[in-house]
Design a protein around this motif. Structure first.
Motif, short mmCIF file in Angstrom:
data_model
loop_
_atom_site.label_atom_id
_atom_site.label_comp_id
_atom_site.label_asym_id
_atom_site.label_seq_id
_atom_site.Cartn_x
_atom_site.Cartn_y
_atom_site.Cartn_z
N LEU A 240 0.68 17.58 -16.64
CA LEU A 240 2.23 18.27 -15.53
C LEU A 240 1.92 17.75 -14.11
N ALA A 241 0.56 18.58 -13.50
CA ALA A 241 0.02 17.88 -12.40
C ALA A 241 -0.09 16.06 -11.98
N TYR A 242 -0.58 15.37 -13.41
CA TYR A 242 -1.25 14.47 -13.72
C TYR A 242 0.80 13.25 -13.37
N LEU A 243 1.88 13.65 -14.25
CA LEU A 243 2.66 13.59 -14.27
C LEU A 243 3.62 13.89 -13.04
N ALA A 244 2.52 14.81 -12.44
CA ALA A 244 3.89 14.77 -10.89
C ALA A 244 3.37 13.82 -9.97
N CYS A 245 2.46 12.42 -10.36
CA CYS A 245 2.16 12.22 -9.09
C CYS A 245 3.25 10.70 -8.80
N VAL A 246 3.29 10.43 -7.88
CA VAL A 246 3.28 8.74 -7.84
C VAL A 246 2.43 8.11 -8.37
N PRO A 247 2.35 6.76 -9.05
CA PRO A 247 0.97 5.99 -8.74
C PRO A 247 0.19 6.04 -8.00
N ALA A 248 -0.85 6.12 -8.36
CA ALA A 248 -2.20 6.29 -7.33
C ALA A 248 -1.99 5.01 -6.54
N PHE A 249 -2.81 4.95 -5.41
CA PHE A 249 -2.48 3.53 -4.78
C PHE A 249 -4.43 3.60 -4.86
N THR A 250 -4.46 1.87 -4.66
CA THR A 250 -6.30 2.10 -4.27
C THR A 250 -6.31 1.29 -2.83
N LEU A 251 -6.85 1.94 -2.33
CA LEU A 251 -7.54 0.72 -0.94
C LEU A 251 -8.12 0.53 -1.06
N PRO A 252 -8.87 -1.31 -0.19
CA PRO A 252 -9.69 -2.31 -0.61
C PRO A 252 -10.81 -2.06 -0.55
N ASP A 253 -11.07 -0.63 0.12
CA ASP A 253 -12.61 -0.98 0.24
C ASP A 253 -12.53 0.20 -1.68
N GLY A 254 -12.03 0.49 -2.36
CA GLY A 254 -12.31 1.50 -2.93
C GLY A 254 -11.97 2.22 -2.82
N ARG A 255 -11.64 3.03 -2.39
CA ARG A 255 -11.11 4.81 -2.24
C ARG A 255 -9.69 4.60 -2.94
N VAL A 256 -9.54 6.15 -3.73
CA VAL A 256 -8.71 6.17 -4.59
C VAL A 256 -7.56 7.08 -3.80
N GLY A 257 -6.11 6.95 -3.86
CA GLY A 257 -5.06 8.40 -3.65
C GLY A 257 -4.91 8.38 -4.83
N HIS A 258 -3.86 10.13 -5.03
CA HIS A 258 -3.13 10.67 -5.18
C HIS A 258 -2.41 11.20 -4.74
N VAL A 259 -1.17 11.19 -5.35
CA VAL A 259 -0.22 12.06 -3.88
C VAL A 259 1.30 12.76 -5.20
N LEU A 260 0.78 14.55 -5.11
CA LEU A 260 1.14 14.78 -5.95
C LEU A 260 2.49 15.75 -5.32
N ARG A 261 3.07 16.47 -5.84
CA ARG A 261 4.67 16.88 -5.34
C ARG A 261 4.51 18.34 -4.65
N SER A 262 3.26 19.21 -4.86
CA SER A 262 2.84 20.65 -4.44
C SER A 262 1.28 20.56 -4.19
N GLU A 263 0.95 21.97 -3.52
CA GLU A 263 -0.18 21.88 -3.72
C GLU A 263 -0.63 22.64 -4.88
N SER A 264 -0.08 23.29 -5.40
CA SER A 264 -0.17 23.67 -6.54
C SER A 264 -0.93 22.89 -7.47
N ALA A 265 0.14 21.44 -7.31
CA ALA A 265 -0.18 20.20 -8.10
C ALA A 265 -1.98 19.76 -7.88
N VAL A 266 -1.65 19.43 -6.98
CA VAL A 266 -2.98 19.63 -6.20
C VAL A 266 -4.54 20.52 -7.13
N SER A 267 -4.31 21.23 -6.90
CA SER A 267 -5.23 22.91 -7.21
C SER A 267 -5.11 22.49 -8.90
N ASP A 268 -4.29 22.03 -9.36
CA ASP A 268 -4.36 21.84 -11.11
C ASP A 268 -5.58 20.72 -11.31
N LEU A 269 -5.13 19.65 -10.38
CA LEU A 269 -5.96 18.27 -10.78
C LEU A 269 -7.37 18.15 -10.32
#
Length: 224
Positions: free
Chosen positions: A12-41
Motif C-alpha cells: 500500500l505504501a509503495y502504491l501510495a508513491c508518486v513515481p520516484a525521481f532520480t537525480l543526475p548524481d544517482g540519488r533516488v527520491g520516493h514521495v509518499l502520501r503520509s508519514e505512516s507510509a514512509v514508516s511502512d516503506l
C-alpha cells in the motif's frame, strides 16, 4: 523486484508513491502520501536488503539513528534471521543528558527481534568515544568503517562511511523538514554544503541512496 517482497502494508505504501525521481548524481527520491507510509516503506526496504545480505554473506550490518527510522523495525521480528545482524549506532550522543539516546530508542527493537550482535557506542568524551568505536567497527566481521567526533558531544559516522554502505535510507517525512529537503536535493552544491550533512551522502562509492519523503516535506522541491 521490490514489489514481490513487500508486505501488504508495504505494498500500500509503495502504491501510495508518486513515481520516484532520480537525480543526475544517482540519488533516488520516493514521495509518499503520509508519514505512516514512509514508516511502512522503511520497514520493507530493510527487510528486503537484510534477506539479500544474509543469503549472500551470512550477516547483515545495520547502522541506525533514532526516532521514526527505528520505530518501524521492531515489527520485523521473525522476518529474517536477526541472529545474523550486526547493529551499529551511526549518530549517538556520548555526553550530557542526551547520552545514549540512540541506544535507548533501540532497546525495544533489540529485545523484540533478538538482535545477534549489538555494538554500543561507549559513553565519555566524544573524541575518545569515536576512537574506541572506530576500533570496534574496524574489528567487526561485518564492516570496516571509521567514525568522526561530532561537535555536540556525540559520535557520528563520517559521510564517506555512510556513502560506502550498500543501501542508505534517508527519511525526511515531516512538513518542517521541507527547507532541508530542498537544500539537500535541490541545490547544485549540496555535496559540499557541510551545514546539511544528509545532502552530502553520495552514490559515488556504489551506495543506493534513497530519500523517503512525503508530499508535505517535498513541497519546496523544484520540478524533478
Amino acid at each position: 523486484m521490490l514489489h514481490k517482497q513487500l508486505t501488504p502494508a508495504g505494498m500500500l505504501a509503495y502504491l501510495a508513491c508518486v513515481p520516484a525521481f532520480t537525480l543526475p548524481d544517482g540519488r533516488v527520491g520516493h514521495v509518499l502520501r503520509s508519514e505512516s507510509a514512509v514508516s511502512d516503506l522503511i520497514r520493507d526496504r530493510v527487510a528486503e536488503v537484510a534477506r539479500v545480505a544474509i543469503a549472500e554473506k551470512g550477516c547483515f550490518s545495520l547502522s541506525i539513528g533514532s526516532g521514526t527510522t527505528v520505530e518501524p523495525l521492531a515489527s520485523l521480528a521473525g522476518a529474517f534471521d536477526w541472529s545474523c545482524v550486526h547493529l551499529f549506532f551511526g549518530n549517538e550522543r556520548t555526553e550530557g543528558e542526551a547520552a545514549g539516546k540512540c541506544w535507548a530508542g533501540a532497546e525495544e527493537l533489540i529485545a523484540t527481534c533478538g538482535v545477534g550482535h549489538v555494538h554500543r557506542v561507549p559513553a565519555g568524551p566524544a573524541a575518545d568515544a569515536a576512537e574506541a568505536y572506530s576500533r570496534t567497527l574496524l574489528g567487526s566481521p561485518a564492516v570496516g568503517t571509521c567514525l568522526e567526533a561530532e561537535g555536540k558531544g556525540g559520535v557520528t559516522l563520517s559521510i564517506d562511511a555512510i556513502s560506502s554502505a550498500r543501501t542508505v535510507l534517508l527519511s525526511a517525512a515531516k512538513p518542517e523538514q521541507a527547507a532541508m529537503v530542498r537544500k539537500c536535493l535541490g541545490w547544485s552544491n549540496a555535496e559540499r554544503n557541510t551545514g546539511m550533512p544528509a545532502g552530502m551522502v553520495t552514490c559515488a562509492y556504489g551506495a543506493q541512496v534513497e530519500w523517503l519523503l512525503t508530499d508535505a516535506s517535498a513541497v519546496e522541491l523544484p520540478a524533478l
